[in-house]
Design a protein around this motif. Structure first.
Motif, PDB file in Angstrom:
ATOM      1  N   ILE A   1       0.829  -1.204   0.000  1.00 47.89           N
ATOM      2  CA  ILE A   1       0.000   0.000   0.000  1.00 47.89           C
ATOM      3  C   ILE A   1       0.863   1.255   0.000  1.00 47.89           C
ATOM      4  O   ILE A   1       2.001   1.227   0.455  1.00 47.89           O
ATOM      5  CB  ILE A   1      -0.928   0.034   1.243  1.00 47.89           C
ATOM      6  CG1 ILE A   1      -0.128  -0.261   2.514  1.00 47.89           C
ATOM      7  CG2 ILE A   1      -2.079  -0.928   1.077  1.00 47.89           C
ATOM      8  CD1 ILE A   1      -0.926  -0.159   3.789  1.00 47.89           C
ATOM      9  N   PRO A   2       0.305   2.363  -0.490  1.00 48.47           N
ATOM     10  CA  PRO A   2       1.043   3.625  -0.416  1.00 48.47           C
ATOM     11  C   PRO A   2       1.292   4.007   1.046  1.00 48.47           C
ATOM     12  O   PRO A   2       0.490   3.667   1.919  1.00 48.47           O
ATOM     13  CB  PRO A   2       0.094   4.633  -1.074  1.00 48.47           C
ATOM     14  CG  PRO A   2      -0.852   3.836  -1.900  1.00 48.47           C
ATOM     15  CD  PRO A   2      -0.980   2.524  -1.196  1.00 48.47           C
ATOM     16  N   GLU A   3       2.378   4.718   1.268  1.00 52.51           N
ATOM     17  CA  GLU A   3       2.762   5.120   2.624  1.00 52.51           C
ATOM     18  C   GLU A   3       1.610   5.794   3.381  1.00 52.51           C
ATOM     19  O   GLU A   3       1.404   5.546   4.572  1.00 52.51           O
ATOM     20  CB  GLU A   3       3.977   6.059   2.547  1.00 52.51           C
ATOM     21  CG  GLU A   3       4.393   6.729   3.856  1.00 52.51           C
ATOM     22  CD  GLU A   3       4.854   5.731   4.906  1.00 52.51           C
ATOM     23  OE1 GLU A   3       5.285   4.619   4.549  1.00 52.51           O
ATOM     24  OE2 GLU A   3       4.767   6.072   6.099  1.00 52.51           O
ATOM     25  N   THR A   4       0.846   6.611   2.670  1.00 52.97           N
ATOM     26  CA  THR A   4      -0.249   7.347   3.307  1.00 52.97           C
ATOM     27  C   THR A   4      -1.223   6.405   4.029  1.00 52.97           C
ATOM     28  O   THR A   4      -1.794   6.765   5.054  1.00 52.97           O
ATOM     29  CB  THR A   4      -1.013   8.171   2.248  1.00 52.97           C
ATOM     30  OG1 THR A   4      -0.062   8.973   1.544  1.00 52.97           O
ATOM     31  CG2 THR A   4      -2.072   9.049   2.864  1.00 52.97           C
TER      32      THR A   4
ATOM     33  N   LYS B   1      -0.493   3.505   5.426  1.00 50.55           N
ATOM     34  CA  LYS B   1       0.122   2.663   6.466  1.00 50.55           C
ATOM     35  C   LYS B   1      -0.504   2.903   7.842  1.00 50.55           C
ATOM     36  O   LYS B   1      -0.848   1.969   8.555  1.00 50.55           O
ATOM     37  CB  LYS B   1       1.630   2.939   6.516  1.00 50.55           C
ATOM     38  CG  LYS B   1       2.421   2.001   5.656  1.00 50.55           C
ATOM     39  CD  LYS B   1       2.648   0.692   6.406  1.00 50.55           C
ATOM     40  CE  LYS B   1       3.355  -0.321   5.544  1.00 50.55           C
ATOM     41  NZ  LYS B   1       3.586  -1.592   6.231  1.00 50.55           N
ATOM     42  N   LYS B   2      -0.643   4.178   8.172  1.00 54.90           N
ATOM     43  CA  LYS B   2      -1.153   4.523   9.498  1.00 54.90           C
ATOM     44  C   LYS B   2      -2.631   4.125   9.638  1.00 54.90           C
ATOM     45  O   LYS B   2      -2.999   3.453  10.609  1.00 54.90           O
ATOM     46  CB  LYS B   2      -0.937   6.024   9.760  1.00 54.90           C
ATOM     47  CG  LYS B   2      -1.558   6.576  11.024  1.00 54.90           C
ATOM     48  CD  LYS B   2      -0.567   6.496  12.147  1.00 54.90           C
ATOM     49  CE  LYS B   2      -1.008   6.994  13.509  1.00 54.90           C
ATOM     50  NZ  LYS B   2      -2.325   7.447  13.723  1.00 54.90           N
ATOM     51  N   PRO B   3      -3.507   4.548   8.715  1.00 50.13           N
ATOM     52  CA  PRO B   3      -4.918   4.131   8.833  1.00 50.13           C
ATOM     53  C   PRO B   3      -5.088   2.612   8.883  1.00 50.13           C
ATOM     54  O   PRO B   3      -5.941   2.111   9.620  1.00 50.13           O
ATOM     55  CB  PRO B   3      -5.586   4.695   7.575  1.00 50.13           C
ATOM     56  CG  PRO B   3      -4.642   5.631   6.969  1.00 50.13           C
ATOM     57  CD  PRO B   3      -3.316   5.509   7.614  1.00 50.13           C
TER      58      PRO B   3
ATOM     59  N   VAL C   1      -7.170   6.942   0.109  1.00 46.55           N
ATOM     60  CA  VAL C   1      -5.857   7.584   0.233  1.00 46.55           C
ATOM     61  C   VAL C   1      -6.056   9.079   0.509  1.00 46.55           C
ATOM     62  O   VAL C   1      -5.382   9.668   1.341  1.00 46.55           O
ATOM     63  CB  VAL C   1      -5.021   7.389  -1.065  1.00 46.55           C
ATOM     64  CG1 VAL C   1      -3.781   8.274  -1.039  1.00 46.55           C
ATOM     65  CG2 VAL C   1      -4.604   5.938  -1.237  1.00 46.55           C
TER      66      VAL C   1
ATOM     67  N   ASN D   1      -8.847  10.548   1.695  1.00 46.85           N
ATOM     68  CA  ASN D   1      -9.794  10.895   2.769  1.00 46.85           C
ATOM     69  C   ASN D   1      -9.706   9.989   3.996  1.00 46.85           C
ATOM     70  O   ASN D   1     -10.674   9.847   4.734  1.00 46.85           O
ATOM     71  CB  ASN D   1     -11.229  10.857   2.221  1.00 46.85           C
ATOM     72  CG  ASN D   1     -11.432  11.868   1.122  1.00 46.85           C
ATOM     73  OD1 ASN D   1     -11.622  13.050   1.366  1.00 46.85           O
ATOM     74  ND2 ASN D   1     -11.355  11.403  -0.115  1.00 46.85           N
ATOM     75  N   CYS D   2      -8.542   9.390   4.203  1.00 46.38           N
ATOM     76  CA  CYS D   2      -8.436   8.399   5.274  1.00 46.38           C
ATOM     77  C   CYS D   2      -8.555   9.016   6.662  1.00 46.38           C
ATOM     78  O   CYS D   2      -8.705   8.305   7.650  1.00 46.38           O
ATOM     79  CB  CYS D   2      -7.165   7.585   5.137  1.00 46.38           C
ATOM     80  SG  CYS D   2      -5.681   8.580   5.012  1.00 46.38           S
TER      81      CYS D   2
END
Lengths: 411, 267
Positions: free
Chosen positions: A29-32, A34-36, A191, A193-194
């Motif tokens: 997954i894109p880095e963005t 990772k946290k969600p 991505v 609107n997470c």
């Protein structure tokens, strides 16, 4: 390849990288995201141990979804074919008309706990979208559904339901305009609107956590089935075959998951993919027709793709099976030999639909009609002591336009 | 130790008192030859060139880059073409460092080792893989390092402090900060000031790494971010190709003008 362990749900048998069998699934997954994804993972692991959450889930499964869905014997069909007994687990009796309601309900319950106000999801046949919009309405969440423009046309009744439930439908016009593009577009939306939206992936596909949540939810099907079998037969029959269609693979996983610890000799699991029109090369059957390991929508699985790694277009009469990838759980089951996978053409599914509806008061959608095609084919090979159960996981109401057109031609 | 071509490019720009200008175009857009001509032409003003290898299910890209990717694939693009394009590009005098950007499945199907060997042979200096985040990218990043190719780590507004430290520690000479929660080409939805605030937090953890900002940067916003080490413009260039084709104009000259204009705004 690691083997399947007993007494542990299959959804939990992945390594620390989220891979089943060391190579399927994961988090590409894109880095963005990772946290969600990590936050969702933590929340889910907490909730599944939380007695109140389980109580809430069971409450809504029973009083809103309508658990348990019936297990019925298809006596006329059985007598007509003269082979194994054929039964159906009529999951399409669940509220909304398909198994997608389990995943949708659990995702909404999680979204509420996460404090999210929006929920977004993808849909192919429209059932995942319909159920998510229903559940969103029930639990007071705003809902957005991504659906391929081609699917919007061919699954009109479900589109109408989604709108009626107050959700926004976002038509996806890129690529093949089917499920694969809807999932991509939904992920892109997430991505961006997470921070405010919760994403519900409509099947046991996508990044590891979505495979797990979906599998956890649909397991309700086999939880009920195991009890119903014990009630009907006194024990699990010596020769039992569980036949289920496989697109992403969420209903099949749910139908089988509580039977993982039985030997293959006693309980055989058969997954049926979509082979597409009779002479078409554009099938949607990565497991049974030589899909290669690759990465799609954040997970590694067998995929219909070209040598370069571009995802191939697929074609199937059944929008719900029209997907070039498949759940990593099924890749793992295939590689370990635990389940067997085959495919049926559009024509075979239509014929099976015709035969089932001729003999029984049942109206399976085009997806489970693929499973019935295999069941009918195999039933004649066995005697009455073999019990075949088909997961009739969706209702054909959504397919009425296609059926009207195609059945006339079939005559 | 001698500096890598990428680090050298940043150093030169720093000496000139401006950020490096990084461009992104898609290989094979709209044809193989045109995309090579575009690279050659924009090299006059860009400092580092990113080239996308097009994928047909890109989960991190917005409309503009998707359009470019589909166009390239439709015109017959194959992964091996990218190496040919870069090899030919390398023959020009003022060639700039080249960074490949794409999705992991393409590399996976080609074979990681074979892919990197081809990268080395054709003169590629860096690689960005959108869907191979840290720590999943550890092994591949090490393989890149062995071939003296920079593996460029991505960081985003959602990356936690702890994670930033770990990623920066494992990073090579360049890192890429995603300006906002968005796919490529989205409209800037937070202020440049806020972006730079986040940027500086990351920069502080290791000042020796070249850190660029990308996503949502256009000729309108670029000057407000010029305190960064480098700035990436992609979607706007892809959009310009689309526009040029529609108007039957030459995308090569139009892109050249656009990149010159971008450079002026940060000089």
């Amino acid at each position: 390849m690691t083997s399947i362990k007993k007494n542990i749900p299959l959804i939990d048998q992945h390594d620390k990288n989220g891979l089943w069998g060391g190579k399927f699934g994961g988090n590409f997954i894109p880095e963005t995201l990772k946290k969600p994804v990590e936050d969702l993972n933590n929340l889910f692991e907490k909730l599944r141990k939380d007695k109140n959450f389980i109580k809430e889930r069971d409450y809504y499964f029973k009083n809103w979804v309508g658990a348990p869905t019936p297990l019925i014997k298809l006596e006329n069909l059985t007598n007509h074919l003269g082979g194994a007994q054929i039964w159906a687990k009529v999951v399409s009796e669940a509220n909304g008309g398909a198994h997608k309601i389990y995943n949708a309900t659990v995702h909404c319950l999680i979204a509420k706990r996460a404090g999210k106000k929006y929920i977004v999801g993808d849909t192919g046949a429209g059932y995942a979208g319909k159920m998510l919009s229903m559940a969103a309405k029930k639990f007071g969440l705003k809902c957005k559904i991504f659906m391929g423009a081609k699917d919007i046309k061919r699954q009109r009744p479900n589109v109408e339901s989604i709108r009626k439930n107050g959700a926004t439908i976002v038509p996806v016009t890129s690529g093949s305009q089917t499920l694969v593009d809807a999932v991509s577009e939904c992920m892109r939306y997430w991505v961006s609107n997470c921070d405010t939206a919760h994403m519900c992936v409509g099947s046991t596909v996508g990044p590891n956590i979505f495979v797990k949540i979906c599998g956890y939810s649909t397991t309700q099907i086999s939880r009920e089935l195991l009890k119903q079998i014990e009630y009907e037969f006194g024990e699990v029959p010596k020769k039992l075959k569980l036949i289920n269609c496989v697109g992403g693979g969420s209903s099949a996983y749910g139908f089988w998951s509580k039977f993982m610890d039985f030997s293959k000799k006693q309980v055989e699991m058969i997954g049926v993919e979509a082979a597409g029109p009779k002479d078409s090369k554009l099938h949607a059957a990565p497991l049974s027709r030589g899909g290669k390991l690759g990465i799609l929508h954040g997970a590694a699985s067998y995929i219909c793709q070209d040598r370069d790694g571009q995802i191939k277009e697929t074609e199937s009469i059944s929008a719900g099976l029209d997907y070039p990838g498949v759940s990593p759980l099924h890749c793992f089951l295939k590689d370990t030999g635990k389940a067997r996978y085959t495919s049926e053409t559009d024509e075979a599914a239509l014929k099976a639909y015709k035969l089932v509806t001729k003999f029984e008061n049942l109206n399976p959608s085009l997806e489970p009609s693929h499973a019935f095609a295999t069941a009918i084919r195999e039933a004649v090979k066995y005697s009455r002591d073999t019990v075949i159960i088909v997961n009739s996981c969706g209702d054909a109401q959504k397919d009425k336009d296609i059926l009207k057109k195609r059945l006339r031609k079939l005559k | 130790m001698s500096l890598s071509p990428i680090s050298l490019a940043f150093k030169k720009c720093r000496e000139m008192g401006r950020p490096a200008l990084l461009t992104f175009t898609v290989a094979g857009d709209n044809t193989k030859k045109k995309s090579l001509d575009i690279l050659k032409s924009i090299s006059e003003n860009a400092d580092i060139l990113e080239i996308g290898f097009p994928h047909n299910t890109p989960i991190g890209d917005g409309g503009q880059i998707q359009t470019s990717s589909y166009r390239s694939i439709k015109n017959g693009f194959k992964v091996r073409d990218i190496f040919q394009i870069v090899r030919k590009y390398r023959k020009i005098k003022n060639s700039k460092p080249i960074i490949l950007m794409g999705y992991y499945n393409m590399i996976f199907q080609y074979g990681e080792n074979k892919f990197l060997t081809q990268c080395k042979k054709s003169g590629i200096n860096g690689i960005i893989v959108v869907d191979l985040p840290w720590p999943e990218n550890k092994i591949f990043a090490k393989k890149c390092k062995k071939k003296k190719i920079s593996f460029i780590q991505l960081l985003s507004p959602t990356t936690s402090k702890v994670r930033i430290k770990k990623i920066m520690k494992d990073s090579h000479d360049m890192c890429y900060y995603i300006s906002m929660l968005s796919t490529t080409g989205g409209k800037l939805k937070i202020s440049p000031k806020k972006i730079l605030e986040n940027y500086n937090k990351i920069k502080k953890t290791n000042k020796s790494k070249n850190l660029v900002i990308g996503f949502g940067i256009t000729n309108k916003t670029i000057s407000s971010l010029k305190s960064a080490d480098g700035l990436v413009v992609g979607s706007q260039l892809c959009k310009e190709i689309t526009k040029s084709i529609k108007k039957r104009q030459n995308p090569v000259t139009n892109l050249n003008k656009m990149v010159l204009n971008l450079k002026r705004r940060i000089s």
